[in-house]
Design a protein around this motif. Sequence first.
Motif, PDB file in Angstrom:
ATOM      1  N   GLN A 195       0.820  -1.214   0.000  1.00  0.00           N
ATOM      2  CA  GLN A 195       0.000   0.000   0.000  1.00  0.00           C
ATOM      3  C   GLN A 195       0.858   1.270   0.000  1.00  0.00           C
ATOM      4  O   GLN A 195       0.560   2.232  -0.676  1.00  0.00           O
ATOM      5  CB  GLN A 195      -0.910   0.037   1.240  1.00  0.00           C
ATOM      6  N   ARG A 196       1.937   1.266   0.803  1.00  0.00           N
ATOM      7  CA  ARG A 196       2.700   2.504   1.011  1.00  0.00           C
ATOM      8  C   ARG A 196       4.170   2.287   0.664  1.00  0.00           C
ATOM      9  O   ARG A 196       4.678   1.162   0.726  1.00  0.00           O
ATOM     10  CB  ARG A 196       2.652   2.939   2.482  1.00  0.00           C
ATOM     11  N   LYS A 236       7.078  -2.927  -4.753  1.00  0.00           N
ATOM     12  CA  LYS A 236       6.832  -1.478  -4.756  1.00  0.00           C
ATOM     13  C   LYS A 236       5.389  -1.146  -4.370  1.00  0.00           C
ATOM     14  O   LYS A 236       4.537  -2.039  -4.361  1.00  0.00           O
ATOM     15  CB  LYS A 236       7.202  -0.870  -6.105  1.00  0.00           C
ATOM     16  N   PRO A 237       5.142   0.123  -4.040  1.00  0.00           N
ATOM     17  CA  PRO A 237       3.781   0.496  -3.622  1.00  0.00           C
ATOM     18  C   PRO A 237       2.819   0.650  -4.800  1.00  0.00           C
ATOM     19  O   PRO A 237       3.190   1.177  -5.850  1.00  0.00           O
ATOM     20  CB  PRO A 237       3.976   1.852  -2.930  1.00  0.00           C
ATOM     21  N   PHE A 238       1.595   0.171  -4.592  1.00  0.00           N
ATOM     22  CA  PHE A 238       0.461   0.386  -5.507  1.00  0.00           C
ATOM     23  C   PHE A 238      -0.731   0.718  -4.612  1.00  0.00           C
ATOM     24  O   PHE A 238      -1.475  -0.186  -4.221  1.00  0.00           O
ATOM     25  CB  PHE A 238       0.130  -0.886  -6.308  1.00  0.00           C
ATOM     26  N   TRP A 458      -5.270   1.413 -10.030  1.00  0.00           N
ATOM     27  CA  TRP A 458      -4.550   0.487  -9.148  1.00  0.00           C
ATOM     28  C   TRP A 458      -4.350  -0.868  -9.839  1.00  0.00           C
ATOM     29  O   TRP A 458      -3.224  -1.361  -9.945  1.00  0.00           O
ATOM     30  CB  TRP A 458      -5.340   0.302  -7.849  1.00  0.00           C
ATOM     31  N   SER A 459      -5.445  -1.463 -10.305  1.00  0.00           N
ATOM     32  CA  SER A 459      -5.314  -2.819 -10.863  1.00  0.00           C
ATOM     33  C   SER A 459      -4.544  -2.796 -12.184  1.00  0.00           C
ATOM     34  O   SER A 459      -3.693  -3.648 -12.429  1.00  0.00           O
ATOM     35  CB  SER A 459      -6.680  -3.475 -11.014  1.00  0.00           C
ATOM     36  N   GLU A 460      -4.791  -1.769 -13.019  1.00  0.00           N
ATOM     37  CA  GLU A 460      -4.073  -1.710 -14.300  1.00  0.00           C
ATOM     38  C   GLU A 460      -2.577  -1.507 -14.053  1.00  0.00           C
ATOM     39  O   GLU A 460      -1.744  -2.140 -14.704  1.00  0.00           O
ATOM     40  CB  GLU A 460      -4.604  -0.566 -15.168  1.00  0.00           C
TER      41      GLU A 460
END
Length: 506
Positions: A195-196, A236-238, A458-460
Motif C-alpha cells: 500500500q505505502r 513497490k507500492p500500488f 490500481w489494478s491496471e
Amino acid sequence: MGDERYDFVVASNRLPVDRVVDDTGASSWRPSPGGLVTALEPIMREADGAWVGWVGQPDLELEPFDWDGIRIVPLKLTEHDLENYYEGFANDTLWPLYHDVIAPPSYHRVWWDSYVSVNQRFANAIAAVSAPDATVWVQDYQLQLVPRMLRQARPDLTIGFFNHIPFPAYGIFSQLPWRAQIIEGLLGADVIGFQRVADAGNFSRAVRRLLGYATKSPVIEVPSHGRAPARRVIAKPFPISIDVDTFERLARSPEVQARAAQIRHDLGDPKTIMLGVDRLDYTKGIGHRLKAYGELLHEGRLKVEDVTLVQVASPSRERVETYRQLRDEIEQTVGRINGDYGTISHQAVSYLHHGFPREEMAALYLAADVMLVTALRDGMNLVAKEYVAARFDDDGVLVLSEFTGASDELRTALLINPHDIEGVKDAIMRAIEMPRAERVKRMRAMRKRVRENDVNRWSEGFLRTLAEARRRSGERSSDAEPEPERDPDSDPLGDLEWTVDRAPRS
Ligand SMILES: Nc1ncnc2c1ncn2[C@@H]1O[C@H](COP(=O)(O)OP(=O)(O)O[C@H]2O[C@H](CO)[C@@H](O)[C@H](O)[C@H]2O)[C@@H](O)[C@H]1O
Ligand SMILES: O=P(O)(O)OC[C@H](O)CO
C-alpha cells in the motif's frame, strides 16, 4: 473439479461472493462487500478469469460454478483450518504483528503448521485451474506462502502478490519465528505490491537482513539456487483505491439524497453529524475516537443537542477472543457516553453493529458533516476514500489518522495522531467550526486526488508492472547493491527447500 484452465486467476482467502441461505434453506450468492471485488470484477470478465477462495463457512465442499461471468473455484476449509490457519495464524499472529503489535501477537507452532498446509492447498488449487503461462494474482497476508509454492509447482506462471495490510518494520517483523519462510514465500512472486512506500521499504529491508539478497528499490535480486534460475522480483507500492464513479453516481441519486435528509431528520436534526465506519477491529481506533468525543461532551465544548456521532461498527472475526473483548469494551463505552450525556430526544452516539447496502453507506457519507477515521494503523482505509468520493457537493470534513495509507494521498484532510487525545479533540472542534470556503477547498483537493487514482488505475498499474516484470525476468541486473545490512546473527537458509518439519520449534 473439471478440466477448465484459465489465463487469469485471482486467489484470496475469502471469495468475492457470500453464500446466503434463506428461511426455506435455499442458498444463493451475493457479492461480498469491499473494494477487491469491484476492483477485479471487470478485469476478470475480460480476461476469462477464475477466482479461488474460501466460501466463508466451515466444512463446505462445493463444485466450481459461474457467477456473473467469473468462474468461482471454492476451496473447503475445515473447522480445524478455521481455528488454526484463519482465526489463529492469520488473525491472531500476523494481523496484530503487521499492525505494529497494537494487540500482542500469539505464536503457536500448530497454527503455523496449519497456515503452511492451507497455503499449500491454495497453491495446488490454483495450479490445477491455471492455463499454461497464465497470470495469477494472490491477495493478502493469509496467503503469503502461496507464491513460492506455486512457482515450485508451475514455473511457467506469472505470479503477482498484493499485501492489503501494512508490512511492519524489521524490529517488529523479526519477532516472527517463521520470518524467513514468509519472506521466501513472498519472493516466489514476480511482483509484490504494497500500500505505502514505507511498507515496500520494510519488506526490502527484511529481505536484506534475513536472506542477504541485493536490493535496489524496487528490484530484489533472488540468486539462482539448484535448478532454479536467478530472478528479479519487483517490490513497490500500488496504493489501492475505490470505484469512484460508482460511489459518486450512488450519492447523486435522488433516492440516496432523500435518504441522507431522512437520516438527519431521524437523528433529531442536529447541527453536526459525525460519522465513523469501521470493521469492529482494534486497529481502527474506535475507542480513541469515543474517548475524545466523550471528553468534549464532558467539558461542555460540545452539546448533545447539537452533535450526534453515528458509529457503524461492522461485525468482524467474532470467534477471536481479542475481538470479543473489543466489542464488549466499545459497547460499554457507548452505553456510558449515552447514559451520561443523552437526553430523551438526543442520543450522543448512534451505534449500529451490522452491515448495510452500499446505498445506505452512501447516504450516511452524504449526511455526515464530519467523518472520523482514527485508525491506529491501517494499510489504506477505503472508508476515507469513499467519503470523499460521495461528497459531490464538495462539502464535509475528513478527520484522518496519519497512520493510514490514505493519509499519504489525502493531504488536505485534518490529519491527526489518534494517540494524542487532545489533538483529536482539537481537530474535531476545528472540523465542526470550519468555514464553508475552507471545507470546499480541502474537499476539492481530495476529490481530485481520489479521482486521479481510482481502483482501475490500481489494478491496471499492478498488472502492467507484472507483465513487464515477467518479460524481463530472465535478465540479471548489474546495478543492485550487494548484501547491505546483513545481520550476522541471522540464519539465512542455506537450503531453500523447507517444509512444515523445518518450522522453528520455539
Ligand atoms: N457495516 C458495513 N456495511 C457495509 N459495508 C461496510 C460496513 N463497514 C465497512 N464496510 C465497507 O468495508 C470496507 C472496509 O474497508 P477498509 O479499507 O476501511 O478496511 P478493512 O480493514 O476491511 O480492509 C483491508 O483492506 C483494505 C483494502 O486494501 C485496506 O484499505 C485496509 O487497510 C485493510 O485493512 C469499505 O468498503 C466499507 O464501505
Ligand atoms: O473478515 P476477514 O477476516 O476476511 O477480513 C477482511 C479484511 O478486509 C482483511 O483485509
